[in-house]
Write a protein that holds these residues in place. Sequence first.
Motif: not given
Ligand code: ZN
Length: 504
Positions: A347-354, A359-363
């Motif tokens: 779902p995002c670059k780090c992979g943990w969005y949602g 633990r997702c730290r993406c803006s």
């Molecule tokens: Zn993320």
Amino acid sequence: MICSVQTLGITGIQGKAVTAECYISNGLPGFDIVGLPDAAVKEARERVRAAAKSSGLAFPVSRITVNLAPANLKKAGTHYDLPILISILCACGSVRRPKNTTAFLGEVGLDGSVRPVSGVLPMALAAKNEGIQCLMVPAENAPEATLARGPKVIPVHTVQELAAGLNGETVLPEAPVWEPSPEAAQMLDFKDVLGQENVKRALEVAAAGSHNVLLIGPPGSGKSMLSKRLPSILPDMTWEESLEVSQIYSVMGLLTSKKPLVMTRPFRSPHHTVSNAGLAGGGSNPRPGEISMAHKGVLFLDELPEFKKDTLDIMRQPLEDGKVTISRVSGTVTYPAECMLVCAMNPCKCGWYGDPSGRCRCSDSAVDSYRSRISGPMLDRIDIVVEVPAVHFEDLRSRAEAEPSAAVKKRVNSARDLQNKRFGSGGMCNARMGPDEMRRYCELSGECAELMKNAFETMGLTARSYDRILKVARTVADLEGSETIEPQHIAEAIQYRAVNLGNR
Ligand SMILES: [Zn+2]
Ligand SMILES: Nc1ncnc2c1ncn2[C@@H]1O[C@H](COP(=O)(O)OP(=O)(O)OP(=O)(O)O)[C@@H](O)[C@H]1O
Ligand SMILES: [Mg+2]
């Protein structure tokens, strides 16, 4: 002295009748091939001359002109060697003239052996249409040629043997018609996947109606694992479908004498560094791309955002039309491309969005820019979006064996049987319904229409996604064996589009 011999040519995956005419005249010795030959066909001159000598046959020392008619059709490939050679040998009287309902295909070696070529199946099918009664092909291609269930097929091993046969010195035996035997392919099984019941259900629906799927979830949740197990639940192919797919593989030279027919649905998973031509087909000598190799099967794009945006976007039209048309100066070729697209992404670059762990730290803007690598029109073509959450500890600990693929495949097969009854055995399925079929088979009751109206307004659906929801609902109804689409079928189909992807 003029002598003509029948053969076949190929454009795209379409076979065409071709005649090799040989004219031998007095004058300075020479050897020309005309009729738009490519480099491989021109090189036939050297192979043919040596093959005749090695086979102990007289080769004329005169002016030889071979014309491949129709002269405006581009000729490519090495299968013209044999008809060219036979036309020359006939013209100079070394062998008896064959009937004009006999056609020849094959590459010759310098030692006079006859070697296998690609594209025999589509050419054999064309031969059937052209009224050819006897097809002489390299022995290794004979099983493939008999699949056309048309002309009788004579396997040829060497030029010498063929010449003796044509001169009536020996009898060339006919190849037996190749019959498929049930094969037990070893496939990865869904029973290894613990939990993820929602995702498995979604994949079952997708397989039943050949709908496009996007799996979205954190690293290690099993997206790749689930997708790789899809082949084990794909519905069986009809004979017509097998023949269609085999023609593409024949042109690519991927059929063997042991396995001349593709009997299991293809599963193609190109790496994300694939070139545009590699994915959609092309090149100066056009060849089918991955999307055509996945015809009637699955095209799996793992790590979707890693693919180049323009590479993905060239698939937009083929996905809709089920075919790819490649235009070149030399003409256009069309390859079929009715595949089921399966994509997986984080779902995002780090992979943990949602993820509930937070633990997702993406803006927000980073998430947006990650997702914007996939264009809206591309996403609009996806029928089923499923979230694949991280596996629960309980599911992992219990190690309980899940439902095996065979049970799922049975349900998928009966849903596909219903579709085959509805649309005929050509392999048409719910995902490929046009406006006419939709009008006939996706009629909505008042209650269903109300549900759709709500979804249309609240989810901001496009006309395309509206149609796609109806098609998925049709498949859900088929899986249940229901003649009509009921509200719960619509509800399930809507839920598959309700995952919020931000940019649609
Ligand atoms: Zn993320
Ligand atoms: N539901 C599951 N049941 C059993 N094993 C699982 C499950 N999910 C994941 N695994 C294990 O985790 C491994 C990694 O899974 P997989 O490669 O499918 O993750 P992924 O979702 O594709 O991750 P990524 O986003 O990093 O590509 C699997 O090979 C398997 O061993
Ligand atoms: Mg993966």
